[in-house]
Design an enzyme around this catalytic site. Structure first.
Site, mmCIF file in Angstrom:
data_model
loop_
_atom_site.group_PDB
_atom_site.id
_atom_site.type_symbol
_atom_site.label_atom_id
_atom_site.label_comp_id
_atom_site.label_asym_id
_atom_site.label_seq_id
_atom_site.Cartn_x
_atom_site.Cartn_y
_atom_site.Cartn_z
ATOM 1 N N ASP A 290 49.789 44.662 48.775
ATOM 2 C CA ASP A 290 50.572 43.565 49.353
ATOM 3 C C ASP A 290 51.999 43.555 48.809
ATOM 4 O OD1 ASP A 290 48.364 42.711 50.777
ATOM 5 O OD2 ASP A 290 47.648 41.451 49.145
ATOM 6 N N GLY B 173 46.198 49.213 47.532
ATOM 7 C CA GLY B 173 46.606 48.259 46.498
ATOM 8 C C GLY B 173 45.421 47.591 45.840
ATOM 9 N N ASP C 163 53.150 35.792 47.739
ATOM 10 C CA ASP C 163 52.546 37.080 48.144
ATOM 11 C C ASP C 163 52.407 38.022 46.957
ATOM 12 O OD1 ASP C 163 52.673 36.047 50.662
ATOM 13 O OD2 ASP C 163 54.068 37.514 51.475
ATOM 14 N N GLY C 164 52.100 37.484 45.779
ATOM 15 C CA GLY C 164 51.891 38.340 44.611
ATOM 16 C C GLY C 164 53.124 38.536 43.752
ATOM 17 N N GLU C 165 54.244 37.869 44.098
ATOM 18 C CA GLU C 165 55.450 37.926 43.252
ATOM 19 C C GLU C 165 55.696 36.541 42.667
ATOM 20 O OE1 GLU C 165 57.753 40.460 42.562
ATOM 21 O OE2 GLU C 165 56.265 41.779 43.474
#
Ligand code: 16C
Ligand code: ATP
Ligand code: CA
Length: 554
Positions: free
Chosen positions: A207, A249, A514-516
């Site tokens: 992602d 991922g 989103d994963g950040e």
């Protein structure tokens, strides 16, 4: 169903049995002549009609004339095909096509047709190729970025062994870039890449890698259109190029929620057949500063803390999320603040309905035509100005906005099972402060069939815009503090002392975008309907057991 006119019909051999093979502009079908004679007038229902097969032309990957010196399909041994003129196996061509296997997974299957006449063989190859050339939605040239360090660090291997061979079989040309640092792909797309050369961009990774590609493409599109990303009111310009995701991922949530699996071959086949799935994007701002875009999860509290902790454990690979998940769950922190939102109106359904977004989703289709109408009439933001904001103040374990279901192998139905990919809304899920046991019950429901929203401490809203302000940044609390002469630090330590008894720790979290991790906690979010397109078609309905050849009118 209207019959399509036949382009070709011949008697050809497949594995030394004679078949009637027909082609029209939609279907390639082959029927065992002997079995067909036996079953004349009798319909056989089931997975396949005995001895009859068909493939939609749009699911044919390639057709190739078979060389004489190729392994025989029956024996697997290399042998010279017999030269007798009567031998019906003398000339052959192979058709490669999509076959559906387990749960939403696709596979590249093939069938070889033999005939005695070389010119007939060539005619078949040429006619099928002509039909494939008419499928203008298929990409011919792709720009591929591989993250060699995503997930279990197998991105390069997955691409070389599983994807590149089928791209080349489908005559797709590729320029491949193996990234050398984080944000390499984003920066290259934003400033350097000659995008006119390509029909799409492919990312091999998770992602995070998808997010890089999406940021690069969206920002480049806005730059070229003269749109200021820092202004929340601006209507963003949709991107022209489609994005393909080859999953490699740790979570692969975007691939899983748009294709239905995290299988690299399935994704490659969706790219080859030229699928197209529109997707919403949230823009995230802090005051007049653009921060990031999000397509899946924007999470404050629980998912923000899981991510913050897991970043220190990257070396563990995908397992880092489980370790950090348990740790965060045990720490049981809650966060105070105010959430304000603009509810979605019209026929956009509710996060509590059981209507899931599937291939050709009617809700997303309607949003697409509404978007066109509002573009012609008035600007979206003018209409939204007249809407009223709902304000909720409270203590939360988690504040999550899911712009899509966020289905992934960890949670096959996702954070918001009825969220839509392209309806211009996000599902805002508020999990209020509750006991550890209740929170565990809520989390567990992400892994089974029970409704994770059916708890007194969970609320869910379908929204077009929302804002969050943490308690310590709210104007009135700042005024209270100044008036009472208490400094921010003293104020926080005072709250901590007050809450020792209940076991909860009020503090400050980060947003997981989103994963950040986002650098700000006070954010303003706006959903932009269908800003990008993926090489995907959404999740297909499971096939029902009825006559599978009903659509093979030939
Ligand atoms: C008891 C089992 C409960 C399991 C509950 C599982 C819920 C999983 C929901 C996953 C939602 C993923 C949303 C996707 C977000 C992506 O944009 C982002 C980037 O890849 N991924 C993550 O942030 C990565 C987020 C990863 C989150 C993993 C959370 C794991 C929680 C484990 C809690 C265990 C409690 C056990 C107590 C004894
Ligand atoms: N060559 C590179 N070296 C280091 N980091 C990279 C490189 N290329 C990309 N990255 C960064 O690695 C991060 C993680 O990559 P990716 O998303 O592919 O895998 P993941 O984090 O394991 O999976 P997921 O995002 O699905 O959880 C991305 O944010 C990306 O910016
Ligand atoms: Ca949506």
């Amino acid at each position: 169903m209207e019959k399509q006119s036949r382009l070709l019909c011949s008697e050809l051999c497949v594995q030394r049995r004679l078949y009637e093979v027909t082609l029209n502009c939609a279907i390639l079908a082959w029927k065992d002549i002997q079995i067909a004679k036996k079953h004349t007038g009798r319909a056989i229902y089931g997975a396949v009609k005995a001895g009859s097969y068909c493939v939609p032309v749009c699911e044919i990957i390639a057709v190739q004339e078979k060389d004489d010196d190729t392994p025989c399909k029956n024996t697997g041994k290399w042998q010279k095909v017999p030269q007798s003129p009567a031998d019906p196996c003398q000339h052959a061509f192979t058709v490669f096509y999509v076959e559906r296997t387990r749960q939403h997974c696709w596979w590249c299957s093939n069938v070889t047709f033999h005939c005695s006449d070389h010119s007939l063989c060539l005619l078949w190859v040429q006619t099928i190729r002509e039909q494939l050339a008419l499928l203008t939605n298929r990409p011919k040239s792709l720009l591929v970025y591989i993250n060699p360090y995503g997930g279990k660090q197998r991105g390069k291997q997955i691409y070389d062994h599983k994807v590149a061979p089928i791209f080349s079989r489908a005559s797709i040309s590729t320029d491949v870039i193996v990234t050398e640092r984080a944000n390499h792909a984003r920066d290259h797309l934003k400033t350097e890449a000659d995008l006119k050369k390509y029909d799409g961009v492919v990312c091999v990774g998770g992602d995070g890698m998808f997010s890089e590609i999406m940021h690069g493409l969206v920002s480049r599109t806005q730059q070229e259109a003269g749109v200021d990303e820092n202004s929340m009111e601006e209507t963003l310009m949709p991107c022209g190029l489609r994005i393909g995701i080859i999953p490699a991922g740790s979570t692969d949530c975007i691939c899983y929620a748009t294709v239905g699996s995290n299988d690299p071959v399935t994704s490659a086949l969706h790219i080859i057949v030229g699928d197209s799935q529109a997707m919403d994007i949230c823009s995230v701002h802090n005051e007049d500063r653009f921060l990031r875009y999000s397509v899946s999860l924007l999470g404050y509290g629980f998912y923000g803390d899981v991510l913050t902790d897991s970043e220190r454990k990257r070396w563990m690979g995908p397992a880092r999320y489980d370790i950090s998940g348990v740790k965060t769950f045990l720490s049981h922190r809650y966060y105070e603040g105010t959430v304000s939102f603009l509810p979605a109106e019209g026929n956009l359904g509710s996060p509590r309905d059981k209507m899931q977004c599937r291939t050709g989703c009617s809700v997303c289709r309607q949003s697409s035509s509404d978007k066109l109408v509002s573009k012609n009439e008035d600007s979206v933001s003018d209409a939204e100005c007249q809407d009223t904001w709902t304000v909720i103040r409270g203590k939360f374990l988690a504040i999550n906005a899911a712009s899509m279901s966020c289905a992934c192998p960890r949670s096959p139905k996702g954070l918001s099972p009825s969220a839509h990919l392209a309806d211009g809304t996000t599902d805002l899920i508020l999990v209020r402060k509750c006991s550890r046991l209740d929170f565990l019950r809520h989390l567990l429901r992400h892994t089974n069939k029970d409704d994770q929203f059916d708890h007194s401490f969970v609320e869910v809203y379908r929204v077009k815009q929302f804002r969050f302000t943490p308690r310590y940044q709210e104007c009135d609390s700042e005024v209270d503090l100044r008036e009472s002469g208490v400094t921010g630090k003293r104020f926080l330590s005072q709250i901590c002392r007050e809450h020792r008894a209940c076991g909860c720790m009020p503090s400050q979290s980060n947003w997981n975008c989103d994963g950040e991790i986002l650098p700000h906690t006070a954010i303003q979010v706006r959903v932009h309907c269908q800003l990008i397109k993926l090489f995907a078609r959404g999740i297909e309905e499971q096939q029902v057991f009825e006559d599978p050849y009903a659509h093979c009118a030939i």
